[in-house]
Design a protein around this motif. Structure first.
Motif, PDB file in Angstrom:
ATOM      1  N   GLY A   1      16.177 -24.270  34.840  1.00  0.00           N
ATOM      2  CA  GLY A   1      15.977 -22.589  34.692  1.00  0.00           C
ATOM      3  C   GLY A   1      17.385 -21.746  34.282  1.00  0.00           C
ATOM      4  O   GLY A   1      17.574 -21.020  33.864  1.00  0.00           O
ATOM      5  N   LEU A   2      18.151 -23.026  33.852  1.00  0.00           N
ATOM      6  CA  LEU A   2      19.297 -22.585  33.222  1.00  0.00           C
ATOM      7  C   LEU A   2      19.353 -22.288  31.847  1.00  0.00           C
ATOM      8  O   LEU A   2      19.847 -21.061  31.324  1.00  0.00           O
ATOM      9  CB  LEU A   2      20.501 -23.339  33.617  1.00  0.00           C
ATOM     10  N   ARG A   3      18.936 -22.977  31.479  1.00  0.00           N
ATOM     11  CA  ARG A   3      18.274 -23.106  30.100  1.00  0.00           C
ATOM     12  C   ARG A   3      17.733 -21.323  29.569  1.00  0.00           C
ATOM     13  O   ARG A   3      17.904 -20.918  28.397  1.00  0.00           O
ATOM     14  CB  ARG A   3      17.427 -24.156  29.230  1.00  0.00           C
ATOM     15  N   ALA A   4      16.999 -21.692  30.530  1.00  0.00           N
ATOM     16  CA  ALA A   4      15.418 -20.185  30.118  1.00  0.00           C
ATOM     17  C   ALA A   4      16.890 -18.486  30.157  1.00  0.00           C
ATOM     18  O   ALA A   4      16.469 -17.960  29.960  1.00  0.00           O
ATOM     19  CB  ALA A   4      14.995 -20.025  31.834  1.00  0.00           C
ATOM     20  N   LEU A   5      17.749 -19.000  31.071  1.00  0.00           N
ATOM     21  CA  LEU A   5      18.193 -17.912  31.406  1.00  0.00           C
ATOM     22  C   LEU A   5      19.357 -17.416  29.982  1.00  0.00           C
ATOM     23  O   LEU A   5      19.265 -16.481  30.015  1.00  0.00           O
ATOM     24  CB  LEU A   5      19.330 -17.405  32.881  1.00  0.00           C
ATOM     25  N   MET A   6      20.214 -18.713  29.809  1.00  0.00           N
ATOM     26  CA  MET A   6      20.709 -19.338  28.786  1.00  0.00           C
ATOM     27  C   MET A   6      20.501 -19.916  27.557  1.00  0.00           C
ATOM     28  O   MET A   6      20.626 -20.751  27.984  1.00  0.00           O
ATOM     29  CB  MET A   6      22.289 -18.989  29.045  1.00  0.00           C
ATOM     30  N   PRO A   7      19.227 -19.745  26.644  1.00  0.00           N
ATOM     31  CA  PRO A   7      19.125 -19.774  25.571  1.00  0.00           C
ATOM     32  C   PRO A   7      19.995 -20.892  24.870  1.00  0.00           C
ATOM     33  O   PRO A   7      19.890 -22.110  23.804  1.00  0.00           O
ATOM     34  CB  PRO A   7      17.847 -19.444  24.656  1.00  0.00           C
ATOM     35  N   SER A   8      21.213 -20.640  24.796  1.00  0.00           N
ATOM     36  CA  SER A   8      21.798 -20.983  24.242  1.00  0.00           C
ATOM     37  C   SER A   8      22.700 -22.467  24.432  1.00  0.00           C
ATOM     38  O   SER A   8      23.327 -23.744  23.620  1.00  0.00           O
ATOM     39  CB  SER A   8      23.644 -20.271  23.724  1.00  0.00           C
ATOM     40  N   LEU A   9      22.314 -22.844  25.768  1.00  0.00           N
ATOM     41  CA  LEU A   9      22.891 -23.618  26.820  1.00  0.00           C
ATOM     42  C   LEU A   9      22.166 -25.752  26.129  1.00  0.00           C
ATOM     43  O   LEU A   9      21.219 -25.220  25.472  1.00  0.00           O
ATOM     44  CB  LEU A   9      22.649 -23.433  27.811  1.00  0.00           C
ATOM     45  N   THR A  10      23.844 -26.115  25.767  1.00  0.00           N
ATOM     46  CA  THR A  10      22.893 -27.870  25.373  1.00  0.00           C
ATOM     47  C   THR A  10      23.169 -28.521  26.208  1.00  0.00           C
ATOM     48  O   THR A  10      22.849 -29.688  26.216  1.00  0.00           O
ATOM     49  CB  THR A  10      23.071 -28.218  23.580  1.00  0.00           C
ATOM     50  N   THR A  11      24.323 -28.274  26.926  1.00  0.00           N
ATOM     51  CA  THR A  11      25.284 -29.505  27.480  1.00  0.00           C
ATOM     52  C   THR A  11      25.528 -28.978  29.278  1.00  0.00           C
ATOM     53  O   THR A  11      25.751 -27.959  29.220  1.00  0.00           O
ATOM     54  CB  THR A  11      26.935 -29.894  27.035  1.00  0.00           C
ATOM     55  N   PHE A  12      25.034 -29.752  30.084  1.00  0.00           N
ATOM     56  CA  PHE A  12      25.222 -29.090  30.678  1.00  0.00           C
ATOM     57  C   PHE A  12      26.152 -30.266  32.227  1.00  0.00           C
ATOM     58  O   PHE A  12      26.403 -29.887  33.658  1.00  0.00           O
ATOM     59  CB  PHE A  12      23.554 -29.298  31.951  1.00  0.00           C
TER      60      PHE A  12
END
Length: 386
Positions: free
Chosen positions: A371-382
């Motif tokens: 869900g976070l990656r869908a909102l912010m596609p640049s995310l690679t690390t959580f």
């Protein structure tokens, strides 16, 4: 649970986290065991030859990409001795004895051979058998500009004073976890070396506001790590409101300091050039101060708010609206924030540069990684805080 109960539980979690962290001696042992086998990575050391990179550890602020092997160290010392004995210019400007078990012996051998011309950078991070006398002997040559004494456990005020007296052009110094250094040498260092731009005092627990006021006089200060330095609100305020730091400070690490309140945290908002801010464990930080920081520090690319348990969506939404250049954001362990701040963050950071977002323990955030990656596609690390 009521909101108050959430806050109590989060505080207990932070206290538990701190109790179970390895002791400084254990960390030093681990570092020494692995420093030969891998680059410093997140355990940063002072940069030489212009090679620098951002780090997330408290040790320092830049990293040398290659840790010398025993053979390379021996060859380096051999070349230095030959150059000193011959009185010729050494082909390198750096003496790198990181993690070396015979550093003191090597330094004594070099000094006995003669003067090493043009030695600009000295790296003794986690070096063993190094004393004040060894550092003072190298300082006497008067050419040092960058010095890393991180975790050099037998070095103290005499070494720092010698550096200050003999190396007025010093620009960088690392004293990570140096429990021998006191206000006297730090004050003398700041007065004698006005060109200092990078200072790491992380873990120097004997320092007081006297050192803070000395740091405030540095007109070119760009990097400051005062992790676990128990300055008061007055000490931190003196630093950030002084003309030099106020105009130039880009990196500020206040990790794990319990003495500050909103009085000094709000003043951090005047640092308009700030790109790195670590406030992990700042349990007195509230939304009021965080809003000031967000509105004033719009250039931030790194913001660590792990275990800042009084912060709510009010402060985090301000971060999302104003800090649109973030590459890393951690609110690990905060049970007050919700998906509302995530929505604001996504609206202002979509497709920009946010690579790391740590919301572990944030029970009010509904989005999972997908869900976070869908909102912010640049995310690679959580995961940032462990």
């Amino acid at each position: 649970r009521t909101p108050d109960c959430h806050g109590c539980a989060a505080s207990a979690d932070w206290a538990k986290h701190r109790r179970h962290r390895p002791s400084p001696s254990a960390l030093l042992k681990r570092k020494r065991e692995r420093i030969r086998d891998e680059p410093s990575g997140d355990d940063a050391v002072m940069a030489t030859r212009g090679e620098e990179t951002s780090v997330g550890d408290r040790a320092s602020y830049s990293v040398q990409r290659h840790v010398p092997t025993e053979e390379e160290t021996a060859q380096q010392v051999h070349d230095a001795v030959a150059a000193a004995a011959a009185g010729t210019v050494w082909k390198h400007d750096t003496l790198d004895l990181r993690g070396c078990h015979r550093s003191g012996q090597y330094i004594a051998t070099i000094v006995a051979a003669g003067r090493l011309k043009h030695l600009a950078c000295l790296n003794l991070e986690f070096a063993m058998q190094v004393t004040d006398e060894h550092v003072a002997a190298l300082a006497e040559w008067g050419t040092l500009r960058r010095v890393n004494l991180n975790a050099a456990q037998h070095v103290g005020d005499r070494a720092v004073t010698a550096l200050a007296r003999c190396s007025p052009d010093l620009t960088e110094i690392g004293l990570y976890w140096n429990v021998r250094v006191t206000d006297d040498s730090v004050a003398f260092l700041c007065a004698s070396c006005p060109g200092l731009s990078k200072v790491n005092l992380s873990g120097c627990r004997r320092l007081t506001d006297v050192s803070a006021k000395a740091l405030a006089t540095l007109k070119h200060l760009e990097y400051l790590d005062i992790t676990r330095c128990t300055f008061s609100d007055g000490g931190l305020t003196a630093v950030v409101l002084s003309p030099g730091p106020c105009a130039n400070l880009a990196h500020l690490n206040l990790y794990a300091v319990a003495t500050y309140t909103d009085v000094s945290f709000a003043c951090v908002g005047v640092l308009t050039q700030l790109t790195f801010l670590d406030l992990c464990g700042s349990q007195s930080l509230t939304d009021r101060a965080l809003v000031e920081i967000a509105e004033g520090c719009e250039l931030l690319t790194y913001l660590n708010l792990s275990w800042c348990n009084l912060v709510t969506d009010v402060g985090m939404c301000a971060v999302g609206r104003h800090c649109t250049r973030l590459e890393l954001l951690s609110v690990h362990g905060n049970r007050n924030v919700t998906s509302a701040f995530v929505a604001i963050l996504a609206a202002n950071n979509r497709g920009v540069g946010l690579k790391t977002l740590d919301v572990h323990g944030c029970v009010g955030v509904a989005e999972d990684r997908d869900g976070l990656r869908a909102l912010m596609p640049s995310l690679t690390t959580f995961t940032h805080h462990t």
